[in-house]
Design a protein around this motif. Structure first.
Motif, PDB file in Angstrom:
ATOM      1  N   VAL A 205       0.837  -1.199   0.000  1.00 50.92           N
ATOM      2  CA  VAL A 205       0.000   0.000   0.000  1.00 50.92           C
ATOM      3  C   VAL A 205       0.874   1.252   0.000  1.00 50.92           C
ATOM      4  CG1 VAL A 205      -1.732   1.303   1.268  1.00 50.92           C
ATOM      5  CG2 VAL A 205      -1.876  -1.178   1.185  1.00 50.92           C
ATOM      6  N   SER A 206       1.898   1.258   0.863  1.00 52.33           N
ATOM      7  CA  SER A 206       2.763   2.426   0.946  1.00 52.33           C
ATOM      8  C   SER A 206       3.367   2.750  -0.412  1.00 52.33           C
ATOM      9  CB  SER A 206       3.879   2.179   1.965  1.00 52.33           C
ATOM     10  OG  SER A 206       3.327   1.971   3.244  1.00 52.33           O
ATOM     11  N   LEU A 208       2.097   2.024  -3.313  1.00 51.37           N
ATOM     12  CA  LEU A 208       1.051   2.501  -4.227  1.00 51.37           C
ATOM     13  C   LEU A 208       0.686   3.953  -3.975  1.00 51.37           C
ATOM     14  CD1 LEU A 208      -1.352  -0.566  -4.436  1.00 51.37           C
ATOM     15  CD2 LEU A 208       0.013   0.421  -6.278  1.00 51.37           C
ATOM     16  N   ILE A 209       0.855   4.417  -2.722  1.00 45.15           N
ATOM     17  CA  ILE A 209       0.440   5.794  -2.454  1.00 45.15           C
ATOM     18  C   ILE A 209       1.617   6.732  -2.308  1.00 45.15           C
ATOM     19  CG2 ILE A 209      -1.778   5.090  -1.501  1.00 45.15           C
ATOM     20  CD1 ILE A 209      -0.724   5.403   1.237  1.00 45.15           C
ATOM     21  N   GLY A 210       2.814   6.306  -2.737  1.00 43.70           N
ATOM     22  CA  GLY A 210       3.890   7.282  -2.886  1.00 43.70           C
ATOM     23  C   GLY A 210       5.051   7.203  -1.923  1.00 43.70           C
ATOM     24  N   ALA A 211       5.219   6.068  -1.238  1.00 38.82           N
ATOM     25  CA  ALA A 211       6.405   5.932  -0.389  1.00 38.82           C
ATOM     26  C   ALA A 211       7.614   5.610  -1.269  1.00 38.82           C
ATOM     27  CB  ALA A 211       6.197   4.823   0.636  1.00 38.82           C
ATOM     28  N   THR A 212       8.740   6.257  -0.976  1.00 34.65           N
ATOM     29  CA  THR A 212       9.958   5.947  -1.732  1.00 34.65           C
ATOM     30  C   THR A 212      10.552   4.629  -1.216  1.00 34.65           C
ATOM     31  OG1 THR A 212      11.269   7.181  -0.138  1.00 34.65           O
ATOM     32  CG2 THR A 212      10.536   8.377  -2.094  1.00 34.65           C
ATOM     33  N   ASP A 213      11.427   4.048  -2.029  1.00 35.49           N
ATOM     34  CA  ASP A 213      12.129   2.831  -1.600  1.00 35.49           C
ATOM     35  C   ASP A 213      12.875   3.082  -0.299  1.00 35.49           C
ATOM     36  OD1 ASP A 213      11.221   1.344  -3.643  1.00 35.49           O
ATOM     37  OD2 ASP A 213      13.065   1.378  -4.828  1.00 35.49           O
ATOM     38  N   PHE A 215      12.217   5.164   2.066  1.00 31.03           N
ATOM     39  CA  PHE A 215      11.289   5.226   3.197  1.00 31.03           C
ATOM     40  C   PHE A 215      10.888   3.825   3.637  1.00 31.03           C
ATOM     41  CE2 PHE A 215       7.040   5.089   4.928  1.00 31.03           C
ATOM     42  CZ  PHE A 215       7.069   6.083   5.891  1.00 31.03           C
TER      43      PHE A 215
END
Ligand SMILES: Nc1ncnc2c1ncn2[C@@H]1O[C@H](COP(=O)(O)OP(=O)(O)O)[C@@H](O)[C@H]1O
Ligand SMILES: [Mg+2]
Lengths: 295, 222
Positions: A205-206, A208-213, A215
């Motif tokens: 989920v993270s 898909l909603i814009g977390a960088t590698d 992060f």
């Protein structure tokens, strides 16, 4: 910058929370137990080295004269010894003095008293300037060739043998440490793999909603690092406890020799190095696991 | 805001899910993508946040060619979009509040601002007061509203939702649609995929009709 710090603090807090859970603590303890073996062995070796070092502070050669040596020969030998540039000091020990010393030694006095005549030869006790093993050997060989000399004994022999043994032990210990360091990496690798599996959905989920590698990976790196650091701390605690228990026995033994010797804990630099190295290996295990299991 | 030109998508080993799709949606529009199951609606939506990449043609989002975006740039694209997934993708081992906080964890807001935004988002979908609940305890409609709250918590200018009313009764579906209309009225561009023809007829200003991966109608505003 503030945001960057906040992100790291958050990842660190998450990792601490995860470490505090039973599985994280168990891994830290497993790591600690494994590391306590080489760390404890190292502490014992350092103690041994300290002990041996104190005993061989002044490597001496005992130069025994032929019993029938004339006074002139003895004086000539003394002059030759004092003239040798490699020799720091040469003390003459007449046979009478040697016997007195022997008589003063507990347990042997009676045996000595029973002797009809003094069996000891005159001797010189020589201390060398260069205390290296090779230099001592060379000097002893040269002294052996002098006239009137019957025997040269290097007092440092046993210490040298001990040092050789310690060298072997050190090598075995290094091998053990490498092996267990590898085990530490493997344990962390597996903990992190399980963590990634249990958090698979959150990771998906993270992403898909814009977390960088970065992060997504950061908390796992922190977890590996913390687990290693905690394992290193556990190892130190085990070594300290083990030494304290051993010291109870060592004290009795040392006092019977009139010594105040105790096994010492690792020095502060060594102790910090154990913890840091353990943390580093934990981080490495996490890094390998994340590289392998997160795409 | 969103512009497709001659977009084709072929899944590895599959047929073409999209063929020669060209359209554009202006900022502030409320648009629907309709078509039968398998028509390619989800595929079209997934091209916008670069979850899938086009096999041919170009997809522009805010003037950025997202089909050619570098892997490392994709997270920053997605942060500026509000995405509501067909299967919602809620975390059922977290509270309602933690689910809404998830996108705020990697945005640059301080903890106070993040908490404020999370509560505001929950308020907008009518879930304020349910922060501590587990998503499992929510009804289907409430879970969908939670998914919308998570999508809007970073205040995106474009909201993309895939079948947000699937499996919901008419009343819950209407409530969901009202939420999207409300966001649209304050200037958010909204793109919704649905196979529910009645919804489209009630709310549809702009309808893109897909049939077998081709755009049958709606390429330009009516
Ligand atoms: N990941 C995938 N791999 C292969 N084929 C897929 C995949 N996703 C969708 N498809 C195919 O692409 C076509 C369009 O699917 P989809 O975009 O999900 O349609 P819709 O959302 O309108 O039901 C279907 O034929 C489907 O089987
Ligand atoms: Mg679909």
């Amino acid at each position: 910058m503030i945001a960057w710090l906040r992100q790291h603090r958050r990842a660190l807090a998450g990792a601490i929370a995860r470490l505090a859970k039973a599985s994280g603590l168990a891994s830290a303890i497993v790591i600690g137990v494994a590391l306590s073996l080489p760390a404890g062995g190292y502490a014992l070796l350092e103690n041994l080295r300290g002990l041996a070092g104190r005993l061989t502070l002044e490597p001496r050669l005992s130069v025994f004269l032929r019993p029938e040596a004339k006074r002139a020969e003895t004086e000539a030998l003394g002059a030759a010894l004092r003239a040798d540039a490699r020799i720091a000091a040469a003390r003459f020990v007449p046979r009478e003095e040697a016997l007195r010393e022997l008589k003063a030694t507990e347990g042997i006095a009676e045996v000595v008293a029973a002797l009809e005549r003094n069996p000891l030869p005159d001797a010189f006790v020589v201390s060398a300037k260069d205390q290296g093993a090779a230099a001592l050997d060379a000097l002893a060989a040269d002294l052996r060739r002098l006239p009137a000399v019957v025997h040269v004994q290097a007092d440092a022999d046993w210490a040298r043998r001990l040092a050789a043994l310690a060298g072997i032990a050190r090598l075995a210990l290094a091998f053990l440490a490498a092996l267990l360091g590898f085990a530490l990496i493997a344990v962390t690798f597996n903990t992190i793999r399980l963590q990634i599996l249990t958090r698979r959905e959150e990771i998906e989920v993270s992403r898909l909603i814009g977390a960088t590698d970065a992060f997504i990976r950061r908390p796992f790196y922190y977890l590996g690092l913390l687990q290693g650091l905690a394992g290193g701390g556990v190892a130190l605690a085990i070594v300290a406890t083990g030494l304290a228990l051993l010291n109870g026995e060592v004290r009795v033994l040392a006092e019977s020799y009139g010594s105040a010797f105790r096994l010492a804990f690792l020095g502060p630099v060594d102790a910090v190095a154990v913890v840091l190295l353990s943390g580093l290996l934990g981080w490495l295990g996490a890094f390998l696991s994340v590289s392998r299991h997160l795409r | 805001m969103v512009s497709f030109s001659a977009v084709a998508k072929r899944y590895p080993g599959g047929e073409e899910a999209l063929r020669e799709v060209s359209f554009s949606i202006a900022a502030g529009e409320l648009a629907f993508v309709t078509g039968r199951s398998g028509a390619g609606k989800s595929t079209l939506l997934k091209l916008i946040p670069a979850i899938e990449r086009p096999s041919a043609g170009s997809v522009l989002v805010n003037g950025q060619n997202v089909g050619a975006l570098k892997r490392t740039a994709i997270p920053y694209l997605r942060r500026n979009l509000g995405l509501v997934f067909q299967d919602q993708k809620l975390l059922y081992d977290r509270s309602v509040y933690e689910n809404v906080m998830l996108p705020l964890a990697f945005s640059d807001h301080g903890p106070r601002e993040a908490a404020r935004r999370a509560r505001a988002a929950l308020d907008k979908v009518g879930l304020l007061g349910r922060e501590k609940a587990n998503p499992i305890q929510l009804s289907g409609g409430e879970q969908q509203r939670l998914a919308i709250a998570r999508a809007v918590v970073n205040r995106p200018s474009l909201l993309v939702a895939d079948e947000p009313t699937a499996n919901l009764d008419a009343e819950s579906a209407a409530r969901i649609l009202e939420i999207f209309v409300a966001f649209n009225q304050v200037g958010v561009t909204v793109l919704i995929a649905t196979h529910d023809q009645s919804l489209v007829e009630r709310y549809g200003e702009r309808v893109l009709r897909l049939a077998d991966g081709r755009l049958a109608s709606g390429a330009t505003p009516a």
